[in-house]
Every structure is written in C-alpha cells, then in structure tokens.
Write a protein that holds these residues in place. Structure first.
Motif, mmCIF file in Angstrom:
data_model
loop_
_atom_site.group_PDB
_atom_site.id
_atom_site.type_symbol
_atom_site.label_atom_id
_atom_site.label_comp_id
_atom_site.label_asym_id
_atom_site.label_seq_id
_atom_site.Cartn_x
_atom_site.Cartn_y
_atom_site.Cartn_z
ATOM 1 N N VAL A 30 0.838 -1.212 0.000
ATOM 2 C CA VAL A 30 0.000 0.000 0.000
ATOM 3 C C VAL A 30 0.867 1.255 0.000
ATOM 4 O O VAL A 30 0.629 2.202 -0.770
ATOM 5 C CB VAL A 30 -0.951 -0.022 1.213
ATOM 6 C CG1 VAL A 30 -1.665 1.315 1.353
ATOM 7 C CG2 VAL A 30 -1.966 -1.144 1.072
ATOM 8 N N VAL A 31 1.882 1.277 0.851
ATOM 9 C CA VAL A 31 2.730 2.466 0.952
ATOM 10 C C VAL A 31 3.488 2.716 -0.346
ATOM 11 O O VAL A 31 3.495 3.845 -0.870
ATOM 12 C CB VAL A 31 3.712 2.318 2.136
ATOM 13 C CG1 VAL A 31 4.743 3.447 2.133
ATOM 14 C CG2 VAL A 31 2.958 2.305 3.454
ATOM 15 N N LEU A 33 2.999 1.415 -3.494
ATOM 16 C CA LEU A 33 2.149 1.657 -4.653
ATOM 17 C C LEU A 33 1.539 3.055 -4.609
ATOM 18 O O LEU A 33 1.527 3.774 -5.626
ATOM 19 C CB LEU A 33 1.045 0.603 -4.720
ATOM 20 C CG LEU A 33 0.067 0.749 -5.895
ATOM 21 C CD1 LEU A 33 0.799 0.607 -7.220
ATOM 22 C CD2 LEU A 33 -1.053 -0.277 -5.782
ATOM 23 N N THR A 34 1.036 3.459 -3.457
ATOM 24 C CA THR A 34 0.434 4.784 -3.336
ATOM 25 C C THR A 34 1.469 5.877 -3.579
ATOM 26 O O THR A 34 1.214 6.848 -4.309
ATOM 27 C CB THR A 34 -0.191 4.960 -1.943
ATOM 28 O OG1 THR A 34 -1.167 3.933 -1.737
ATOM 29 C CG2 THR A 34 -0.862 6.317 -1.828
ATOM 30 N N GLY A 35 2.645 5.725 -2.984
ATOM 31 C CA GLY A 35 3.678 6.736 -3.147
ATOM 32 C C GLY A 35 4.170 6.860 -4.571
ATOM 33 O O GLY A 35 4.320 7.973 -5.100
ATOM 34 N N ALA A 37 2.588 5.914 -7.348
ATOM 35 C CA ALA A 37 1.513 6.396 -8.213
ATOM 36 C C ALA A 37 1.319 7.898 -8.051
ATOM 37 O O ALA A 37 1.186 8.643 -9.043
ATOM 38 C CB ALA A 37 0.215 5.652 -7.906
ATOM 39 N N ALA A 38 1.309 8.360 -6.814
ATOM 40 C CA ALA A 38 1.144 9.796 -6.575
ATOM 41 C C ALA A 38 2.345 10.578 -7.097
ATOM 42 O O ALA A 38 2.194 11.665 -7.671
ATOM 43 C CB ALA A 38 0.943 10.050 -5.082
ATOM 44 N N THR A 55 9.286 7.635 -1.247
ATOM 45 C CA THR A 55 8.715 6.294 -1.345
ATOM 46 C C THR A 55 9.802 5.242 -1.488
ATOM 47 O O THR A 55 9.718 4.154 -0.897
ATOM 48 C CB THR A 55 7.753 6.213 -2.539
ATOM 49 O OG1 THR A 55 6.720 7.189 -2.386
ATOM 50 C CG2 THR A 55 7.131 4.828 -2.642
#
Length: 237
Positions: A30-31, A33-35, A37-38, A55
């Motif tokens: 989660v950390v 992928l979110t980082g 992608a953002a 990230t």
C-alpha cells in the motif's frame, strides 16, 4: 530427540515467517504503490520527484525488515547489494534525488509490489494446514457436542450408522494426522518460495566468484593477484 526438536523449531520458524509476512507485505504494498503512483502523477512538478524519492526510502526500510527476516529464517547473516551514493561534488538537488537512479532502490520497490500474492497464498495454505491438523487431532474434545444438535449428520453417519460419533471421530483424526504429517512440507515450501523471491530482489548473489561489497574492500583484498576469486563481504542486517 534433537532431531525432533530441530524439526519442531524449523516448523515454527517457517510458520512465523509466513504468518507475520502477510501483514508486512500488505503494508509495504500500500505504501509503495500509493507513493509511486502519486509521485508519477505529479512528476511534472518537482514535488512528484521528491515524493517518489521518499517512497523509495520507505521501500528500503521495508526491504531491510525483510532482510532481517531472511537472516532469521536462514539462521545466518545475509549480504545485500550496495545502494548508490551521491557522486562527489553533487549539488543538493542531485544528492536528494539519488535514490531515483539507484537500481537496488527500485528492486526494493519491485519486491514490495510483487510480494503480496506470494505472501497471501503462503498464508492461506499454512493457516489451512495448521487448522486441519489441530481440528482433526483435537476432534474428540469437541466433536461429540455437534451430535447434541437435533438432526445433525456428519461423515460418520454414512460410514458407520450404528456408531456415528465414533466413525466421525476416527475420520477427522485420520484427516488431522495427514494434515500434521504434511504440514512441515507445506510450511517449508511456502517459506522457501517467499524467501527465494526475497533473495532474488533484495540480496547479493551468493556466488563466491562475484565480489559484492557494502563498503570499500580492504587493502589486502585489493592487493590480491588479478584472476583470483574474491569472496563477497557478508554482512548481517
């Protein structure tokens, strides 16, 4: 006696590695992928690059935890590939963004992204085998209570209608024995599969002909005649 103790310790170590690994894998996924992608979505501005750099540093942290777990599983220190350091004389911006050009940092992120399916399958298989072994072997302690339910039927009703409770207990205990006998193999296979992925992406090659250092080689090592094999420096994590 020692062999039995070692087998039990091996089983518990494999089980601990697998069951604790799933929540860690999900958090890392989660950390990272979110980082990423953002960061990729805002890369046109400098904020996106700094977010991706942060990230990758987080991915390094998750990778370090996984290396510690690999060392615990293998009961020996492990060696990692070196991370790229800023070039001498680099400016503040280039130094801050160095992880974006570091291959091992991206391998750490890749490990966090591809690990969850492997961790989930290993978790489900190991938990299922533990549940089957415990439920089957302990069935005499709780199985009889099911027959107090009006109209309840189980496999024993069809195997031995005259003694359904006895037949059901025997069938469940036999299944429990089979689960218990194969549990070490299943847990070892699941732990080995996960560890293989970690070794491929997070650790240095174990070929003694490949010299991989986490620091500058010692002077006596650099003075060896050309053509001789050099041992990699193995460091604990």
């Amino acid at each position: 006696m020692d062999t039995t103790r070692n087998a039990v310790a091996r089983l518990l170590a494999d089980t601990r590695h697998i069951l604790l690994g799933l929540p860690l894998a999900l958090i890392a996924f989660v950390v990272v992928l979110t980082g990423l992608a953002a960061g990729a979505g805002t890369a046109v501005v400098m904020a996106g690059l700094f977010l991706m750099t942060g990230t990758l540093y987080a991915a390094r942290g998750f990778a370090h935890v996984e290396r510690v777990r690999l060392a615990d599983l293998g009961r020996r220190p492990v060696a990692r590939r070196p991370y790229r350091s800023p070039a001498p004389g680099s400016g503040p911006l280039r130094r801050a963004l160095t992880p974006l050009t570091c291959p091992q940092s991206w391998l750490d992120a890749l490990h966090a992204l591809v690990l969850p399916p492997v961790a989930a399958v290993g978790f489900c298989l190991t938990a299922t085998w533990w549940a089957g072994a415990l439920a089957g072997l302990l069935q005499p302690l709780w199985g009889w209570s099911l027959y107090t339910i009006p109209g309840y039927t189980d496999v024993g009703t069809y195997l031995l209608p005259a003694y359904p409770v006895l037949a059901t207990t025997a069938a469940h205990m036999l299944a429990g024995v089979l689960f218990a006998l194969t549990l070490p193999l299943v847990a070892r296979a699941c732990a080995h599969t996960r560890a293989t992925l970690g070794r491929a992406l997070l650790l240095a090659p174990e070929d003694p002909c490949v010299g991989v250092y986490t620091a500058a080689p010692r002077q006596e090592e650099t003075a060896r005649p050309h053509g001789r094999n050099t041992e990699p420096v193995v460091t604990g994590v």
